[in-house]
Design an enzyme around this catalytic site. Structure first.
Site, PDB file in Angstrom:
ATOM      1  N   LYS A  41       3.963  46.230  35.530  1.00  0.00           N
ATOM      2  CA  LYS A  41       3.389  48.202  35.299  1.00  0.00           C
ATOM      3  C   LYS A  41       4.880  48.907  36.149  1.00  0.00           C
ATOM      4  CE  LYS A  41      -1.327  47.961  36.093  1.00  0.00           C
ATOM      5  NZ  LYS A  41      -2.391  48.343  36.799  1.00  0.00           N
ATOM      6  N   LYS A 101      -3.145  40.729  26.124  1.00  0.00           N
ATOM      7  CA  LYS A 101      -4.446  40.516  26.960  1.00  0.00           C
ATOM      8  C   LYS A 101      -5.235  41.308  26.677  1.00  0.00           C
ATOM      9  CE  LYS A 101      -4.294  42.335  31.432  1.00  0.00           C
ATOM     10  NZ  LYS A 101      -3.784  42.346  32.467  1.00  0.00           N
ATOM     11  N   LYS A 156      -6.400  48.040  29.042  1.00  0.00           N
ATOM     12  CA  LYS A 156      -6.498  49.902  28.511  1.00  0.00           C
ATOM     13  C   LYS A 156      -5.932  50.864  28.022  1.00  0.00           C
ATOM     14  CE  LYS A 156      -9.968  49.345  32.975  1.00  0.00           C
ATOM     15  NZ  LYS A 156     -10.047  49.467  34.585  1.00  0.00           N
TER      16      LYS A 156
HETATM   17  P1  TYM Z   1      -9.471  46.058  37.212  1.00  0.00           P
HETATM   18  O1  TYM Z   1      -9.661  47.466  37.015  1.00  0.00           O
HETATM   19  O2  TYM Z   1      -8.276  45.901  35.708  1.00  0.00           O
HETATM   20  O3  TYM Z   1      -9.691  44.941  36.011  1.00  0.00           O
HETATM   21  C1  TYM Z   1     -11.314  44.904  36.787  1.00  0.00           C
HETATM   22  C2  TYM Z   1     -11.545  43.487  36.546  1.00  0.00           C
HETATM   23  O4  TYM Z   1     -11.362  43.832  34.802  1.00  0.00           O
HETATM   24  C3  TYM Z   1     -10.760  42.424  34.775  1.00  0.00           C
HETATM   25  N1  TYM Z   1      -9.974  42.184  33.511  1.00  0.00           N
HETATM   26  C4  TYM Z   1     -10.453  40.884  32.487  1.00  0.00           C
HETATM   27  N2  TYM Z   1     -10.714  39.856  32.544  1.00  0.00           N
HETATM   28  C5  TYM Z   1     -10.767  39.029  31.446  1.00  0.00           C
HETATM   29  N3  TYM Z   1      -9.875  39.527  30.325  1.00  0.00           N
HETATM   30  C6  TYM Z   1      -9.530  40.968  30.065  1.00  0.00           C
HETATM   31  N4  TYM Z   1      -8.446  40.912  29.260  1.00  0.00           N
HETATM   32  C7  TYM Z   1      -9.753  41.892  31.583  1.00  0.00           C
HETATM   33  N5  TYM Z   1      -8.694  42.915  31.527  1.00  0.00           N
HETATM   34  C8  TYM Z   1      -9.099  43.182  32.686  1.00  0.00           C
HETATM   35  C9  TYM Z   1     -10.366  42.032  36.127  1.00  0.00           C
HETATM   36  O5  TYM Z   1      -9.245  41.427  36.469  1.00  0.00           O
HETATM   37  C10 TYM Z   1     -10.552  42.906  37.686  1.00  0.00           C
HETATM   38  O6  TYM Z   1     -11.625  41.538  37.770  1.00  0.00           O
HETATM   39  N6  TYM Z   1      -6.674  45.055  41.046  1.00  0.00           N
HETATM   40  C11 TYM Z   1      -7.662  45.083  40.209  1.00  0.00           C
HETATM   41  C12 TYM Z   1      -9.260  45.737  41.514  1.00  0.00           C
HETATM   42  C13 TYM Z   1      -9.286  45.662  43.027  1.00  0.00           C
HETATM   43  C14 TYM Z   1     -10.357  44.516  43.373  1.00  0.00           C
HETATM   44  C15 TYM Z   1     -10.188  44.494  44.538  1.00  0.00           C
HETATM   45  C16 TYM Z   1     -10.380  43.157  42.420  1.00  0.00           C
HETATM   46  C17 TYM Z   1      -8.922  46.323  43.720  1.00  0.00           C
HETATM   47  N7  TYM Z   1      -9.659  45.763  44.854  1.00  0.00           N
HETATM   48  C18 TYM Z   1     -10.515  43.503  45.379  1.00  0.00           C
HETATM   49  C19 TYM Z   1     -11.265  42.241  44.017  1.00  0.00           C
HETATM   50  C20 TYM Z   1     -11.329  41.851  44.545  1.00  0.00           C
HETATM   51  C21 TYM Z   1      -7.799  45.623  39.408  1.00  0.00           C
HETATM   52  O7  TYM Z   1      -7.031  46.259  38.609  1.00  0.00           O
HETATM   53  O8  TYM Z   1      -8.500  45.180  38.684  1.00  0.00           O
END
Ligand code: TYM
Length: 350
Positions: free
Chosen positions: A111, A213, A216
């Site tokens: 990022k 992957k 978004k």
């Molecule tokens: P974020 O918002 O990017 O994504 C949300 C969830 O979706 C999953 N994900 C995917 N799973 C499978 N294939 C994909 N292509 C894919 N893209 C996204 C992510 O793994 C995530 O589970 N850092 C985290 C948010 C967060 C969080 C936390 C998660 C903040 N605090 C505490 C767990 C516990 C994030 O950016 O997810």
């Protein structure tokens, strides 16, 4: 007793990767666990500070949770900024974690890009806030997609270092519990979280390139299925999804070296709550011209009711706002209790 916590960022549209890697698992875990699901708005400003409609984005993630089947009465749905203890614990974790740990995070490197000196300090400290999200409830299990694995390992490292550095204080305050870490019995305050990454689609790949992957931020909308896509868009995107010229194999080994085929089979299996082996037992030997329409039908069958319900929920925001307010209050009550103990352990006056 296990406590489940997970979060989703309110940035951009949710896609099939978010749904299969995270939200669908959130729904399943409700059955036998106490669950807390959070819209992580504090995280949303780490990569991009100013957003057009952050409030709308927050509501839309909450609506996706509810529309997918999360019960906000039995469990907790809220937005992160409603509970100031997340940021408070993150500060303490900033003093526990080492800069070197943060610098090694692949998501930070991706990022921040080439101009790392110019990335926000919040982006560097992101995993520390993420650890605080989970540990401010002393949660034990975290359902996420495969891309969050490294962040959860860091959350374990932070908990571990806190437990060791404050060992005597934890004993003196009587706040800790005996736990076994690997083979080692320790007396700690924070649990070492277990990531829940399993399932047939822990990493959903782009429909245009099976080595990237689904994300978004991919400029091509054909690369992903958005939760809000209508049936025509879903059909078109699956029809145009990249594949190789061979048909589907009957055995799992036949998917090796075929990332696009493996991805579509994984998506089908996850949507149908079946294993990939089971899906191949049904479709092995068939061409993509047969499999793709079946996959598209299944995707529409699962996603259409969710997007319909999301639209209904977002039509009038009072309901969603009330859910978030109520969840925020219940989350805050729990977090306050933990933070009180953390203050005692660290030695702040209160
Ligand atoms: P974020 O918002 O990017 O994504 C949300 C969830 O979706 C999953 N994900 C995917 N799973 C499978 N294939 C994909 N292509 C894919 N893209 C996204 C992510 O793994 C995530 O589970 N850092 C985290 C948010 C967060 C969080 C936390 C998660 C903040 N605090 C505490 C767990 C516990 C994030 O950016 O997810």
């Amino acid at each position: 007793k296990p406590l489940v916590f997970s979060g989703v960022q309110p940035t951009g549209n949710l896609h099939l990767g978010n749904y299969l890697g995270a939200i669908r698992k959130f729904v399943a875990l409700q059955e036998n666990n106490d669950c807390i699901y959070c819209v992580v708005d504090l995280h949303a400003i780490t990569a991009q500070l100013v957003h057009d409609d952050l409030r709308g984005q927050i509501r839309s993630i909450a609506a996706a949770f509810i529309a997918s089947g999360i019960d906000p009465k039995k469990h907790i749905v809220f937005n992160q900024s409603a509970v100031p203890q997340h940021a408070e614990l993150a500060w303490i974790f900033n003093c526990v974690a080492r800069i070197g740990w943060m610098n090694r995070m692949t998501q930070f490197k991706d990022k921040a890009g080439k101009d790392r000196e110019n990335a926000s300090l919040g982006l560097l400290a992101y995993p520390s806030l993420m650890a605080a999200d989970i540990l401010v409830y002393r949660a034990t299990h975290v359902p996420v997609g495969d891309d969050q694995k490294q962040h959860l390992e860091l959350a374990r490292d932070i908990a571990q270092k806190f437990n060791i550095d404050f060992q005597d204080k934890i004993r003196a305050t009587g706040t800790g519990v005996d736990m076994v870490v690997g083979e080692e019995p320790i007396h700690g305050y924070f649990p070492l979280v277990e990531p829940l990454i399993d399932g047939p689609a822990p990493r959903v790949m782009s429909l245009r390139d099976g080595t990237k992957k689904m994300s978004k931020s991919d400029p091509s909308d054909l690369s992903r299925i958005n939760l809000m896509d209508d049936a025509d868009e879903i059909l078109k995107k699956i029809r145009k999804a990249k594949t190789d010229p061979e048909g589907l194999p009957s055995e799992l080994e036949g998917l090796e070296g075929r990332p696009e085929a493996a991805n579509l089979v994984g998506i089908y299996a996850a949507l149908a709550d079946r294993t990939k082996a089971d899906v191949l037992a049904e479709f092995g030997g068939q061409q993509f011209s047969v499999f793709k329409p079946a996959l598209a039908d299944l995707a529409v069958q699962v996603l259409a009711p969710i997007s319909l319900e999301m639209r209904r929920l977002l039509d009038d925001t009072t309901h969603i706002d009330a859910i978030l307010r109520d969840g925020g209050e219940r989350a805050r009550a729990r977090a306050e209790k933990v933070m009180g103990e953390v203050f005692d352990i660290v030695g702040f006056l209160r």
